[in-house]
Design an enzyme around this catalytic site. Structure first.
Site, PDB file in Angstrom:
ATOM      1  N   LYS A 136       0.968  -1.083  -0.198  1.00  0.00           N
ATOM      2  CA  LYS A 136      -0.050   0.175   0.069  1.00  0.00           C
ATOM      3  C   LYS A 136       1.032   1.379   0.037  1.00  0.00           C
ATOM      4  CE  LYS A 136      -4.091   2.151   2.342  1.00  0.00           C
ATOM      5  NZ  LYS A 136      -3.730   3.692   2.344  1.00  0.00           N
ATOM      6  N   LYS A 142      -3.247  -2.785   7.189  1.00  0.00           N
ATOM      7  CA  LYS A 142      -2.358  -1.552   7.671  1.00  0.00           C
ATOM      8  C   LYS A 142      -1.400  -2.225   8.804  1.00  0.00           C
ATOM      9  CE  LYS A 142      -3.049   2.115   6.889  1.00  0.00           C
ATOM     10  NZ  LYS A 142      -4.010   3.293   7.178  1.00  0.00           N
ATOM     11  N   CYS A 174       4.357  34.634  27.994  1.00  0.00           N
ATOM     12  CA  CYS A 174       4.779  34.184  26.770  1.00  0.00           C
ATOM     13  C   CYS A 174       6.163  34.048  26.818  1.00  0.00           C
ATOM     14  CB  CYS A 174       4.261  35.314  25.708  1.00  0.00           C
ATOM     15  SG  CYS A 174       5.171  35.254  24.064  1.00  0.00           S
ATOM     16  N   CYS A 193       7.832  37.265  24.246  1.00  0.00           N
ATOM     17  CA  CYS A 193       7.852  38.655  24.657  1.00  0.00           C
ATOM     18  C   CYS A 193       7.743  38.757  26.409  1.00  0.00           C
ATOM     19  CB  CYS A 193       6.725  39.426  24.023  1.00  0.00           C
ATOM     20  SG  CYS A 193       5.005  38.797  24.326  1.00  0.00           S
ATOM     21  N   CYS A 204      -0.830  34.314  23.482  1.00  0.00           N
ATOM     22  CA  CYS A 204      -0.299  35.827  23.691  1.00  0.00           C
ATOM     23  C   CYS A 204      -0.853  36.895  23.045  1.00  0.00           C
ATOM     24  CB  CYS A 204       1.263  35.694  23.124  1.00  0.00           C
ATOM     25  SG  CYS A 204       2.209  37.285  23.176  1.00  0.00           S
ATOM     26  N   ASP A 211       2.320   4.975  -0.104  1.00  0.00           N
ATOM     27  CA  ASP A 211       2.343   6.148   0.870  1.00  0.00           C
ATOM     28  C   ASP A 211       2.374   7.292   0.005  1.00  0.00           C
ATOM     29  OD1 ASP A 211       1.044   7.466   2.859  1.00  0.00           O
ATOM     30  OD2 ASP A 211       2.750   7.437   4.141  1.00  0.00           O
TER      31      ASP A 211
END
Length: 690
Positions: A121, A332, A426, A429, A444, A123
């Protein structure tokens, strides 16, 4: 003398094309070249020179004709004659045996002497090639299984795909649909990423994304630079040729030199039989289990094995269930997992300010790829899995692509460890973020945050926005780091002398960068709105806003009621737009772009009188479809229509107002005639009156 020369030249050209096609097949399909790259280039140059001297002998299937023409504005939608169904999945040997039992129960003695055809199979991206009387006429993506997009211009750049089917003993059928997967081999993928990163651009995550992204390019010249390969796996509709089984189909298309699993068996790097005719389900299970063991040694990515009934007559009896064939299953493979340790958790800041926790782990190989980072998504996900710094964890690549933490190995946890909580500060900053109601993410909210700026700039220059193609991610980061760019408008103030002072910025690359920036100064209004990065405003919403407001002033001064009149704008989107429009910094930056930065938006000016406005909006409420080759690029035709209030669609229907046609219009013209749609040429469109 002239009459003697022409046939001999034509014959030599035919022989030269066949020779080039033969060497392309050896190189791109079997990986067994007989001549050097230099010798091949010499053959190709000779062909180009001869065709240049004798343009009357240039043919549609010539190797020189694979890449050319104007970039497309969009891909045309096309329906599959027979739906491209998805396979039902099985995840272990036991489920494959159950699949066989279901087939036996359904047949109840019919077609008992069938066999199974087993193959990998692949991909990649599923595509259907359509040959009519031996000529490649279309290449349609799977899409939703019923309708896909015709990406023929890109498929023609794949040199292993024949543009014309030829064989000494077999006449090509009236119609031959060949379904397969477009992939990029592992080694080619590594080289591609090296090239892309050297250009300062972001590398592809995996071969499948690279293949899909390449085929989605509207400019075939881009696809031509990518190492794409096609591997056939099944037929679609066939007319004019009787084929009884999957193996017979492969034998036929191999004679036409269409690449498939049988070719891979002869690939010099292949040490494992890549397909098998299984007389029993036990043989099929053995193939599945053996393939899983060697998957990492294969030159291409696979995510399972396909097991299907070989005989087409038995396939017809079995039919389908829902949207999957009853006669096939995709076995699979389980995602490959590995154990590693989380060394730390870092928080990254995205364009919209979202703070995303990322696990930094001891590097470990998973599915042949070294993994050291995995996104933890958000605080809720961390709490659900109870992930902590220092934990030993099991990781896998979700869908064999994105690294993810599956679970924590609790018996290895340090007793002193503590639950992890994302800081609201954050990391870029250091301002405090906030968690908006009904959202899991912390954001943020500082518009001047450096990380938000970098991600916003990347969005601003992207192809679907301002399209500054020479301004790659690494260059943006460098310019921000050097303090040369702190806003969108700063891009348009960059000077050659400042850029040349930077290390590794040569004169040619700087000239190309400045030219690319200058070329973006007259954007379409919709693309300008999209480039601003307003949350929830995607491409389609930006187009709807541009159509509604016609000019920047009207957009910047709009209100809630006016926004909610637009079909694509709901309360959530309207609130986001108004939040930006109420920001003094946002308005200031937009005005900088359109004044001192010299960005001149294509839009209908608000000072048009009623008569002029009526003339300018001549195509209002009309839907156009474009087909064939126009005397101008399609983008120019679309811009002409949309700037006058019209809408450009992709397929002809009862809602289509006008079909704009050029040379070689194709099936859309037939459909328009059938539905009674008005048909205009480009010249007639320019003279169109209400």
């Amino acid at each position: 003398m002239a009459s003697t020369k022409k046939p001999s030249t034509l014959l030599y050209l035919q022989e030269l094309r066949q020779k080039i096609a033969h060497h392309n097949y050896l190189y791109h399909v079997l990986d067994s070249p007989e001549i050097s790259d230099y010798q091949f280039d010499q053959l190709f140059s000779e062909l180009q020179q001869l065709e240049s001297t004798h343009p009357e002998f240039v043919t549609e299937d010539s190797p020189t004709q694979r890449v050319g023409g104007q970039p497309l504005d969009f891909f045309e939608k096309k329906a599959h004659r027979d739906p491209m169904l998805s396979l039902q999945n099985t995840y272990n040997s036991e489920e494959i045996l159950q699949f066989h039992d279901r087939i036996q129960n359904f047949l109840k003695g019919q077609g008992e002497n069938f066999t199974y055809f087993c193959e990998p199979k692949f991909d990649g991206l599923a595509v259907e090639l359509i040959y009519e009387h031996g000529w490649l006429k279309a290449a349609i993506t799977r899409g939703d299984g019923i309708t896909g997009e015709d990406i023929l211009s890109n498929i023609k750049t794949i040199t292993s795909i024949p543009l014309k089917l030829e064989h000494d003993t077999i006449t090509p059928p009236e119609l031959l649909e060949v379904r397969g997967e477009v992939v990029i081999f592992k080694n080619d993928f590594l080289k591609l990423n090296e090239t892309i990163e050297a250009q300062g651009k972001a590398a592809f995550a995996n071969p499948r994304n690279a293949a899909a992204g390449s085929l989605r390019q509207l400019d075939p010249k881009v696809a031509a630079t990518r190492p794409l390969k096609f591997l056939a796996y099944a037929p679609g509709v066939i007319e004019g040729l009787k084929i009884n089984s999957q193996i017979e189909f492969f034998e036929i298309i191999r004679k036409f030199k269409i690449p498939n699993a049988m070719d891979l068996t002869h690939h010099k790097k292949m040490t494992f039989p890549i397909y098998k005719i299984a007389k029993t389900i036990a043989d099929a299970v053995q193939f599945y289990e053996s393939l899983e063991k060697v998957r990492q040694n294969l030159p291409f990515e696979i995510d399972g094995a396909v097991i299907k009934v070989n005989e087409f007559s038995v396939q017809d009896i079995l039919g389908k269930v829902a949207r999957s064939p009853r006669w096939a299953t995709a076995g699979k493979f389980k995602p490959e997992q590995a154990e590693t340790q989380i060394e730390k958790i870092e928080v990254q800041v995205g364009r919209t300010g979202v703070l995303t926790p990322v696990a930094i782990m001891t590097p470990v190989k998973v599915g042949g790829v070294t993994v050291s980072h995995a996104t933890l998504h958000n605080q809720d996900e961390i709490d659900r899995k109870d992930i902590r710094v220092g934990d030993y964890v099991i990781i896998q690549r979700a869908g064999d692509v994105i690294p993810e933490v599956v679970e924590v190995i609790l018996n290895k946890r340090d007793k002193k460890s503590a639950p992890y909580k994302i800081s609201y500060k954050c990391p870029s900053c250091e301002q405090m973020g906030e968690r908006i109601e009904d959202e899991v993410a912390i954001r943020c909210v500082n518009p001047l945050c450096p990380s938000i700026l970098i991600e916003s700039l990347k969005h601003f220059v992207s192809r679907k926005a301002m399209n500054i193609d020479k301004l790659g991610e690494k260059i943006i980061e460098r310019l921000v780091q050097e303090g040369l760019v702190e806003s969108f408008s700063d891009i348009y103030k960059l000077k050659k002398e400042d850029l040349l002072k930077l290390e590794r910025f040569g004169e040619k690359s700087v000239d190309n960068l400045i030219a690319s920036i200058d070329a973006s100064r007259t954007p379409d209004f919709a693309k300008f709105i999209y480039s601003l990065g307003i949350r929830f405003v995607g491409e389609q919403t930006a187009k709807a806003l541009a159509k509604k407001f016609k000019n920047l002033d009207a957009f910047l001064t709009t209100d809630l009621d006016t926004l909610l009149e637009i079909d694509d704008v709901g309360p959530k989107v309207a609130a986001s737009i108004l939040k930006n429009l109420s920001s003094k910094n946002f308005i200031k930056e937009v005005l900088k772009l359109t004044s001192s930065a010299g960005v001149n938006i294509k839009s209908i000016k608000k000072n048009l009188g009623s008569e002029a406005f009526s003339e300018a909006m001549i195509f209002s409420e009309l839907t156009f479809v474009i087909t064939g080759t126009l005397p101008v690029p399609r983008t120019e035709a679309s811009d002409y229509i949309e700037s006058r209030g019209g809408k450009v669609g992709s397929s002809v229907s009862k809602k289509t107002s006008i079909l704009l046609t050029g040379e070689n219009p194709g099936s859309k013209l037939d459909k328009a005639i059938e539905l009674g749609v008005k048909i205009l040429s480009w010249e007639e469109l320019l003279q169109f009156k209400i």
